[in-house]
Design an enzyme around this catalytic site. Structure first.
Site, short mmCIF file in Angstrom:
data_model
loop_
_atom_site.label_atom_id
_atom_site.label_comp_id
_atom_site.label_asym_id
_atom_site.label_seq_id
_atom_site.Cartn_x
_atom_site.Cartn_y
_atom_site.Cartn_z
N SER A 53 0.80 -1.23 0.00
CA SER A 53 0.00 0.00 0.00
C SER A 53 0.83 1.27 0.00
CB SER A 53 -0.94 0.01 1.21
OG SER A 53 -0.21 -0.11 2.42
N ASP A 361 -3.73 7.88 8.10
CA ASP A 361 -4.81 7.07 8.66
C ASP A 361 -4.35 6.09 9.74
OD1 ASP A 361 -3.35 5.31 7.16
OD2 ASP A 361 -4.91 4.89 5.69
N HIS A 364 -0.70 4.67 6.93
CA HIS A 364 -0.01 5.26 5.79
C HIS A 364 0.32 6.73 6.05
CE1 HIS A 364 -2.83 2.06 4.47
NE2 HIS A 364 -1.75 1.62 3.88
#
Length: 398
Positions: A53, A361, A364
């Protein structure tokens, strides 16, 4: 030769001095050529990215679910397949090399692969998984699957491109594969998922060799498929992420001076040392390759440690979240809807100013933090060898 002759014969002194000076200039020139300043700029025609991610530009969004607000709000103005309010490090890499942002391989809508492709998918690991559906937040698209996708990509794009027509301008030329930059940022989920299932620090250390053997095999396979120039990030200080700080049973003795979980960061650093050793070995085994190892751990830990100095506040607290010391709740994460008093639903939204936050968040980074990381690594200051991004096609002679 008599020493008295050397000191009293001008022509001889000149000849000897000339020879010595010539040799020294040649020596210095040969050795200084390993610094990025003396190389020609690389002319990468494309970027092929592999990872999780931290560099996913739409893979998970296309594969599992379309992202909602407030993802992408700072730069794109709408969700853009990224776990961030804006751009990722891979986006800044693309900008630096003069390319549009990379299309995700798994996203078939509006994709343009003429300048490369992104195989990264959120939740991905290096290690092969023994299941084909998401479990524990992990993606089935592990690094070996991404490599297999790339292998198909190299042949199928040429099948589509060769007849001409619309696909000719949407697919890379065949020569791109041997001239492109291959960026890799993966390993974080191998560490955090092991902690999540209760593995001890020693157990995780023991499986690191197997994980990095798998990493090495995938790099070799990409090399066999034409890849030559690799830009490899190590993993960051995962013990500083809110979702680790919030979910683990942590004692005060395990917290370091800036508030991160020291045992987890110790594992990340151990992983990184072993990764660097793996890269050194790969350079010897892949003689035509140029492999740059980039220490993003050091950059990220420095950013968190000196947040105020760099214009950031509350470095461990998530911008987009709700509740708790770290503004993180695993049940109601960024973008989720939750019911409050009298059944009213609210969206878990962003903080007022993401530009002064490091954590987006709890898992990240914000665009501002990603930009900071990129700015530190782009010139090669945290690379081994110390090659800048635009010189990463050159193999160091050091």
């Amino acid at each position: 030769m008599e020493y008295s002759c050397y000191f009293h014969c001008p022509l001889l002194r000149f000849a000897v001095t000339f020879v010595i000076t010539t040799l020294l200039v040649g020596y210095v020139g040969a050795h200084s050529s390993s610094s990025s300043g003396t190389y020609n700029l690389c002319n990468f025609p494309a970027i092929f990215n592999f990872g999780d991610s931290n560099s996913d530009t739409g893979g998970a969004s296309a594969l599992f679910r379309q992202f909602g607000q407030p993802e992408g709000q700072t730069y794109f103005g709408a969700p853009a397949g990224r776990y961030s309010d804006g751009r990722l490090v891979i986006d800044f890499i693309a900008e630096k090399l003069g390319f549009p942002y990379l299309s995700a391989y798994l996203d078939s809508i509006g994709a343009n692969f003429s300048h490369g492709a992104n195989f990264a998918t959120a939740g991905s690991t290096i290690k092969k998984l023994n299941h084909s559906v998401p479990q524990g937040g992990l993606s089935p698209i592990s690094l070996n699957i991404q490599k297999n996708e790339y292998a198909q990509f190299t042949t199928r794009t040429q099948t589509l491109r060769n007849p001409g027509g619309v696909f000719q301008n949407l697919m890379p030329k065949n020569e791109c594969f041997s001239q492109a930059l291959y960026t890799i940022d993966i390993g974080q989920n191998d560490i955090t998922s092991s902690y999540k299932i209760g593995m001890s620090k020693e157990e995780i250390r023991n499986i690191t060799s197997d994980i990095l053997d798998q990493f090495s095999e995938n790099v070799k396979d990409i090399y066999d498929l034409g890849g030559r120039y690799f830009w490899i990030h190590n993993t960051g200080p995962v013990g500083c992420l809110a979702y680790m700080l919030d979910s683990l049973q942590i004692t005060a003795a395990q917290i370091d001076k800036i508030g991160c979980v020291k045992p987890i960061n110790d594992i990340a650093q151990y992983f990184n040392r072993r990764l660097n050793e793996t890269v050194v070995k790969l350079r010897k085994e892949l003689p035509s390759s140029a492999i740059t190892y980039v220490d993003v751990y050091k950059v990220k830990y420095s950013l968190i440690s000196n947040a105020k100095k760099y214009g950031f506040t509350q470095p461990l607290r998530a911008c987009c979240g709700r509740g708790g010391k770290f503004n993180f709740n695993s049940k109601y994460q960024c973008g989720a809807e939750m019911k409050v008093i009298n059944g009213t639903e609210i969206l878990i939204g962003s903080c007022k100013n993401p530009k002064v936050k490091i954590s987006w968040d709890g898992v990240h980074y914000t665009e501002a933090a990603n930009k900071f990381v990129f700015d530190q690594i782009v010139d090669g200051s945290f690379s081994d060898p110390p090659m800048s991004l635009t010189m990463a096609c050159h193999r160091s002679t050091l």
